[in-house]
Design a protein around this motif. Sequence first.
Motif, PDB file in Angstrom:
ATOM      1  N   ILE B  64       0.846  -1.204   0.000  1.00 58.87           N
ATOM      2  CA  ILE B  64       0.000   0.000   0.000  1.00 58.87           C
ATOM      3  C   ILE B  64       0.877   1.248   0.000  1.00 58.87           C
ATOM      4  O   ILE B  64       0.675   2.175  -0.794  1.00 58.87           O
ATOM      5  N   GLU B  65       1.861   1.272   0.872  1.00 63.49           N
ATOM      6  CA  GLU B  65       2.687   2.487   0.973  1.00 63.49           C
ATOM      7  C   GLU B  65       3.447   2.767  -0.313  1.00 63.49           C
ATOM      8  O   GLU B  65       3.728   3.916  -0.643  1.00 63.49           O
ATOM      9  N   PRO B  72      -4.662   6.700   2.208  1.00 63.96           N
ATOM     10  CA  PRO B  72      -5.894   7.339   2.688  1.00 63.96           C
ATOM     11  C   PRO B  72      -5.964   8.800   2.254  1.00 63.96           C
ATOM     12  O   PRO B  72      -4.933   9.457   2.086  1.00 63.96           O
ATOM     13  N   ALA B  74      -8.183  10.953   3.869  1.00 66.81           N
ATOM     14  CA  ALA B  74      -8.822  11.638   4.997  1.00 66.81           C
ATOM     15  C   ALA B  74      -8.193  11.061   6.251  1.00 66.81           C
ATOM     16  O   ALA B  74      -7.453  10.061   6.178  1.00 66.81           O
ATOM     17  N   PRO B  75      -8.467  11.654   7.401  1.00 72.64           N
ATOM     18  CA  PRO B  75      -7.823  11.151   8.632  1.00 72.64           C
ATOM     19  C   PRO B  75      -8.065   9.662   8.893  1.00 72.64           C
ATOM     20  O   PRO B  75      -7.182   8.973   9.392  1.00 72.64           O
ATOM     21  N   ARG B  76      -9.231   9.175   8.597  1.00 74.05           N
ATOM     22  CA  ARG B  76      -9.457   7.719   8.627  1.00 74.05           C
ATOM     23  C   ARG B  76     -10.170   7.351   7.337  1.00 74.05           C
ATOM     24  O   ARG B  76     -11.330   7.691   7.133  1.00 74.05           O
ATOM     25  N   HIS B  77      -9.456   6.641   6.462  1.00 76.53           N
ATOM     26  CA  HIS B  77     -10.002   6.368   5.129  1.00 76.53           C
ATOM     27  C   HIS B  77      -9.109   5.351   4.432  1.00 76.53           C
ATOM     28  O   HIS B  77      -7.918   5.241   4.732  1.00 76.53           O
ATOM     29  N   SER B  78      -9.696   4.606   3.516  1.00 76.59           N
ATOM     30  CA  SER B  78      -8.893   3.784   2.618  1.00 76.59           C
ATOM     31  C   SER B  78      -9.582   3.703   1.267  1.00 76.59           C
ATOM     32  O   SER B  78     -10.797   3.491   1.203  1.00 76.59           O
ATOM     33  N   LEU B  99      -5.068  -5.263   8.117  1.00 71.97           N
ATOM     34  CA  LEU B  99      -6.020  -4.214   7.738  1.00 71.97           C
ATOM     35  C   LEU B  99      -7.067  -4.109   8.844  1.00 71.97           C
ATOM     36  O   LEU B  99      -8.254  -4.319   8.632  1.00 71.97           O
ATOM     37  N   GLU B 101      -7.622  -1.835  12.721  1.00 71.42           N
ATOM     38  CA  GLU B 101      -7.921  -0.457  13.113  1.00 71.42           C
ATOM     39  C   GLU B 101      -9.372  -0.091  12.780  1.00 71.42           C
ATOM     40  O   GLU B 101      -9.679   1.039  12.398  1.00 71.42           O
ATOM     41  N   GLN B 103     -11.342  -0.458  10.472  1.00 68.04           N
ATOM     42  CA  GLN B 103     -11.732   0.018   9.139  1.00 68.04           C
ATOM     43  C   GLN B 103     -12.676  -1.010   8.499  1.00 68.04           C
ATOM     44  O   GLN B 103     -12.363  -2.201   8.474  1.00 68.04           O
ATOM     45  N   LEU B 105     -14.220  -3.485   5.958  1.00 66.50           N
ATOM     46  CA  LEU B 105     -13.649  -4.228   4.826  1.00 66.50           C
ATOM     47  C   LEU B 105     -14.748  -5.068   4.183  1.00 66.50           C
ATOM     48  O   LEU B 105     -15.597  -5.606   4.879  1.00 66.50           O
TER      49      LEU B 105
END
Lengths: 299, 299
Positions: B64-65, B72, B74-78, B99, B101, B103, B105
Amino acid sequence: VWIRVLGSAAGGGVPQWNCGCANCQEARRGGTNLQPRSEDSLAVSVEGDRWLLVNCSPSVQRQIEAFPPLHPRAPRHSPIAAIVLSNGDLDHCLGLFQLRESQPLTVYATARVWEGLVERNAIFRTLKRTADQITWRPLELNRAVPWEGGLGIEARPIPGKLPLHLEGVIDPSPEDNVGLWLTNERDGRRVAYLSSVADASCLTESDLDVECLFFDGTFFTDDELERLGLGTRRAAEMAHLPIGGAAGSLARLKSASARRKIYTHINNTNPILRADSAERRAVERFGWEVAFDGMELRG
Amino acid sequence: VWIRVLGSAAGGGVPQWNCGCANCQEARRGGTNLQPRSEDSLAVSVEGDRWLLVNCSPSVQRQIEAFPPLHPRAPRHSPIAAIVLSNGDLDHCLGLFQLRESQPLTVYATARVWEGLVERNAIFRTLKRTADQITWRPLELNRAVPWEGGLGIEARPIPGKLPLHLEGVIDPSPEDNVGLWLTNERDGRRVAYLSSVADASCLTESDLDVECLFFDGTFFTDDELERLGLGTRRAAEMAHLPIGGAAGSLARLKSASARRKIYTHINNTNPILRADSAERRAVERFGWEVAFDGMELRG
């Protein structure tokens, strides 16, 4: 003793895959003010030939490749002689499932941590393909077990909590979360590794009288996630003593006689990650260092 | 459709943590002849804003990185809208546990693959902290399900085998290992992803009439591990059709009408990893490409 900090972040690392907070954005941009970090783990060796991993992070493959002393020295080989687990959190255990390929592994863990992993997860069978693939060495609380090269490993109960995935499945136990004291039996010098600490009041002067103290640096403030709009849970609810504040670890451990004091298991939101932050200056003023991936300690 | 090859290696990646074979040594040295690779996975998007991951490798954080469209916003987003699994092998599923935290899925998988993961592993509860955290979309064999942006996902049974950790625990089923056909419903163009194939004789001309065929490139020869002194198991025992030889995929798929043919899921021992090898020249002569981490296909 030679210590390599393989990883120094809390679960999710820095940057965290689904986080766009200021720290994660800065980590993605690169630069020297905030360096990326993987989940907390140490490699420890007496002679530099055989290594003990303290925890086994989801980034263990990358952590191994970044440190040549952990590379194989034969077509099938690993200098990793054993792994010790401080609790059953996924950021401390998930890497075990990446150390497959039928390589024999020895794991030191309390009975609770071991059973939570082995008995409740079919994927663990990938590490039991042959009778001698995985060997468990039980860690009893407050009883040092000798490891190779004259290194003793002692687990002491530390207030913490069950891994999220076992909450409501099994009852909490003092064996769920331990601090690890590693003693070089030749000279009596000790390193303490306490990466998840809900409450420091159980720690005695003697516990903290070590060459090097690695300590829970997850959050700087109790309401760090809420302030940043990233969640509602407080540090205390997640069983992490914050660094700052009147009751925080900076104040509580002010008189600890550890020669070096190092924060690790640092959450992506923590301002001490930024070299230019007031919080970094504050911890440094109190004599603390901030762990980073690749940090090494010798002696 | 925009396709990014996130990873292109078989389980363990290249270099593999406990392997000192010539390929792994060359990967560690750096240089252009053999580039490191992580476990096979694709990211696929119609518009470039929301992405489907094909498999979820243990290196997913790093994957991903390395690809900014997956960061992301936004502050919390994927931007990862869903994940589709081709089987329950750890090199295809372990990344799910990274994956976390909280979030949400969405995972597409056959009932067998899903049950093998969810019902038999307590650690899966970390992805079920809230009722809406993880959503399973069943893949029925030979029935396309519509995904976003007019992309259809169809799973077809492919000869393979159970994940190692489920051998002897459950009986084999045609749902254990599938090939994935992704169809852009606007123009009918298709991509096929077949990263674990024990036998290609089930594949019809129509199956292979695709824009792009990703195919199992685990081993070049059936006795590759034995020849290198790294094991005794044959490719066939591990349910992988080798590339070379009279019965290998190079010969079998010679007349496949796929516009592009790409080997992926490449084991660390496979000589096609080396740009200068005779085996690489052989596959290229037959019109094949060798996947690498970061390879992209557009159109």
